[in-house]
Design a protein around this motif. Structure first.
Motif, PDB file in Angstrom:
ATOM      1  N   ALA A   1      36.970  45.615  44.863  1.00 46.08           N
ATOM      2  CA  ALA A   1      35.984  44.444  44.293  1.00 46.08           C
ATOM      3  C   ALA A   1      36.206  44.000  43.399  1.00 46.08           C
ATOM      4  O   ALA A   1      36.836  45.350  42.358  1.00 46.08           O
ATOM      5  N   ARG A   2      36.515  42.853  42.671  1.00 47.02           N
ATOM      6  CA  ARG A   2      37.011  42.142  41.149  1.00 47.02           C
ATOM      7  C   ARG A   2      35.848  42.323  40.421  1.00 47.02           C
ATOM      8  O   ARG A   2      34.744  42.168  40.840  1.00 47.02           O
TER       9      ARG A   2
ATOM     10  N   PRO B   1      31.349  34.566  32.369  1.00 52.29           N
ATOM     11  CA  PRO B   1      30.983  32.864  32.342  1.00 52.29           C
ATOM     12  C   PRO B   1      30.656  31.853  31.907  1.00 52.29           C
ATOM     13  O   PRO B   1      31.073  30.662  32.033  1.00 52.29           O
ATOM     14  N   GLY B   2      31.337  32.199  30.571  1.00 54.03           N
ATOM     15  CA  GLY B   2      31.944  30.796  30.259  1.00 54.03           C
ATOM     16  C   GLY B   2      33.429  30.669  29.922  1.00 54.03           C
ATOM     17  O   GLY B   2      34.413  30.060  29.660  1.00 54.03           O
ATOM     18  N   ASN B   3      33.810  32.091  31.698  1.00 51.95           N
ATOM     19  CA  ASN B   3      35.175  32.089  31.623  1.00 51.95           C
ATOM     20  C   ASN B   3      35.719  31.465  33.073  1.00 51.95           C
ATOM     21  O   ASN B   3      36.240  31.841  33.344  1.00 51.95           O
ATOM     22  N   SER B   4      35.299  30.094  33.368  1.00 58.71           N
ATOM     23  CA  SER B   4      36.156  29.844  34.504  1.00 58.71           C
ATOM     24  C   SER B   4      36.622  29.236  34.653  1.00 58.71           C
ATOM     25  O   SER B   4      36.583  27.925  34.821  1.00 58.71           O
ATOM     26  N   GLY B   5      37.846  29.306  34.559  1.00 61.35           N
ATOM     27  CA  GLY B   5      38.980  28.395  34.185  1.00 61.35           C
ATOM     28  C   GLY B   5      39.674  28.947  35.295  1.00 61.35           C
ATOM     29  O   GLY B   5      39.618  29.237  36.691  1.00 61.35           O
ATOM     30  N   SER B   6      41.311  28.700  34.997  1.00 61.96           N
ATOM     31  CA  SER B   6      41.983  28.676  35.960  1.00 61.96           C
ATOM     32  C   SER B   6      42.507  29.388  36.375  1.00 61.96           C
ATOM     33  O   SER B   6      43.787  30.149  37.428  1.00 61.96           O
ATOM     34  N   GLY B   7      42.272  30.991  35.374  1.00 62.82           N
ATOM     35  CA  GLY B   7      42.972  32.083  35.384  1.00 62.82           C
ATOM     36  C   GLY B   7      42.039  32.651  36.522  1.00 62.82           C
ATOM     37  O   GLY B   7      42.166  33.735  37.117  1.00 62.82           O
ATOM     38  N   ASP B   8      41.306  32.623  37.348  1.00 60.56           N
ATOM     39  CA  ASP B   8      40.721  32.973  38.340  1.00 60.56           C
ATOM     40  C   ASP B   8      40.877  32.408  39.929  1.00 60.56           C
ATOM     41  O   ASP B   8      41.493  33.305  40.449  1.00 60.56           O
ATOM     42  N   ASP B   9      42.180  31.678  39.854  1.00 60.47           N
ATOM     43  CA  ASP B   9      42.717  31.658  40.844  1.00 60.47           C
ATOM     44  C   ASP B   9      43.628  31.831  41.139  1.00 60.47           C
ATOM     45  O   ASP B   9      44.007  32.151  42.790  1.00 60.47           O
ATOM     46  N   PHE B  10      45.021  32.087  39.403  1.00 59.16           N
ATOM     47  CA  PHE B  10      45.788  32.986  40.027  1.00 59.16           C
ATOM     48  C   PHE B  10      45.556  34.859  40.495  1.00 59.16           C
ATOM     49  O   PHE B  10      46.452  35.381  40.838  1.00 59.16           O
TER      50      PHE B  10
ATOM     51  N   ILE C   1      45.496  35.342  43.999  1.00 57.88           N
ATOM     52  CA  ILE C   1      46.770  35.016  44.676  1.00 57.88           C
ATOM     53  C   ILE C   1      47.312  36.482  44.411  1.00 57.88           C
ATOM     54  O   ILE C   1      47.698  37.395  45.511  1.00 57.88           O
ATOM     55  N   GLU C   2      47.576  37.316  42.916  1.00 60.56           N
ATOM     56  CA  GLU C   2      48.168  38.439  42.804  1.00 60.56           C
ATOM     57  C   GLU C   2      47.072  39.244  42.840  1.00 60.56           C
ATOM     58  O   GLU C   2      48.129  40.388  43.831  1.00 60.56           O
ATOM     59  N   ALA C   3      45.486  39.106  43.661  1.00 63.17           N
ATOM     60  CA  ALA C   3      44.771  40.116  44.376  1.00 63.17           C
ATOM     61  C   ALA C   3      45.672  40.593  45.880  1.00 63.17           C
ATOM     62  O   ALA C   3      46.399  42.136  46.512  1.00 63.17           O
TER      63      ALA C   3
ATOM     64  N   LEU D   1      49.069  39.228  46.543  1.00 67.05           N
ATOM     65  CA  LEU D   1      50.501  39.610  46.413  1.00 67.05           C
ATOM     66  C   LEU D   1      50.522  41.147  46.228  1.00 67.05           C
ATOM     67  O   LEU D   1      50.887  42.216  47.445  1.00 67.05           O
ATOM     68  N   LYS D   2      49.307  42.011  45.412  1.00 70.45           N
ATOM     69  CA  LYS D   2      49.739  43.362  45.430  1.00 70.45           C
ATOM     70  C   LYS D   2      49.125  44.916  45.966  1.00 70.45           C
ATOM     71  O   LYS D   2      49.678  45.404  46.481  1.00 70.45           O
ATOM     72  N   LYS D   3      48.088  43.802  47.510  1.00 70.78           N
ATOM     73  CA  LYS D   3      47.345  44.052  48.624  1.00 70.78           C
ATOM     74  C   LYS D   3      48.671  44.145  49.699  1.00 70.78           C
ATOM     75  O   LYS D   3      48.692  45.093  50.092  1.00 70.78           O
ATOM     76  N   HIS D   4      49.524  43.518  49.727  1.00 74.51           N
ATOM     77  CA  HIS D   4      50.471  43.569  50.238  1.00 74.51           C
ATOM     78  C   HIS D   4      51.749  44.221  50.201  1.00 74.51           C
ATOM     79  O   HIS D   4      53.012  44.124  50.523  1.00 74.51           O
ATOM     80  N   GLY D   5      52.056  44.307  49.034  1.00 73.92           N
ATOM     81  CA  GLY D   5      52.651  45.530  48.187  1.00 73.92           C
ATOM     82  C   GLY D   5      53.798  44.615  47.435  1.00 73.92           C
ATOM     83  O   GLY D   5      55.295  44.353  47.378  1.00 73.92           O
ATOM     84  N   ILE D   6      53.447  42.959  47.157  1.00 72.37           N
ATOM     85  CA  ILE D   6      55.097  42.285  46.608  1.00 72.37           C
ATOM     86  C   ILE D   6      54.696  42.131  44.781  1.00 72.37           C
ATOM     87  O   ILE D   6      53.365  41.619  44.634  1.00 72.37           O
TER      88      ILE D   6
END
Length: 147
Positions: free
Chosen positions: A120-121, A126-135, A138-140, A142-147
């Motif tokens: 779980a992430r 609350p004030g940090n709802s930028g485009s960083g969440d989208d990435f 994706i990173e999670a 990719l890490k799950k699949h070992g890439i």
């Protein structure tokens, strides 16, 4: 004699339809219709129609078909009995036991380890709802699949 007459009439009708179709300038379709209409005349000329008519109205031919059907039923019946007997013998049970032993108990475990759900992430600020969440999603993945 009747079969030859019927085939000739069918061919004549097909040739007439082919001529009408060619008159309407559909030459490809007309050529196909003429080809189909020539088949019955060819069968009459080769003697196939006469042979079929003699076979269809011959009691000896129908008796022969009956004998062939009985032979087929005997072959199929004996094959079914062979299959049934082969399924109940001790050799068959031993082979079935060996087949079940070949499957490993851990064969259905996940290939990536024991963890079936991603961790779980932590909740985003609350004030940090930028485009960083989208990435981070994706990173999670990719890490799950070992890439």
């Amino acid at each position: 004699m009747i079969a030859e007459t019927v085939c000739s009439a069918v061919s004549a009708a097909g040739l007439g339809i082919g001529v009408v179709t060619a008159y309407r300038r559909r030459f490809h379709a007309a050529a196909r219709i003429v080809a189909y209409s020539l088949v019955p005349v060819g069968l009459v000329m080769t003697g196939v129609v006469g042979w079929l008519a003699d076979t269809a109205f011959s009691p000896t031919a129908w008796a022969g078909f009956g004998v062939l059907g009985a032979a087929w039923l005997l072959f199929a019946g004996t094959r079914a009995v062979e299959r049934r007997r082969a399924g109940t013998g001790p050799e068959r049970k031993a082979a079935r036991g060996r087949r079940q032993e070949a499957v490993t108990p851990a064969g259905s475990a996940p290939a990536l380890g024991q963890e079936t759900r991603p961790a779980a992430r932590p909740a985003a600020a609350p004030g940090n709802s930028g485009s960083g969440d989208d990435f981070s999603d994706i990173e999670a993945i990719l890490k799950k699949h070992g890439i």
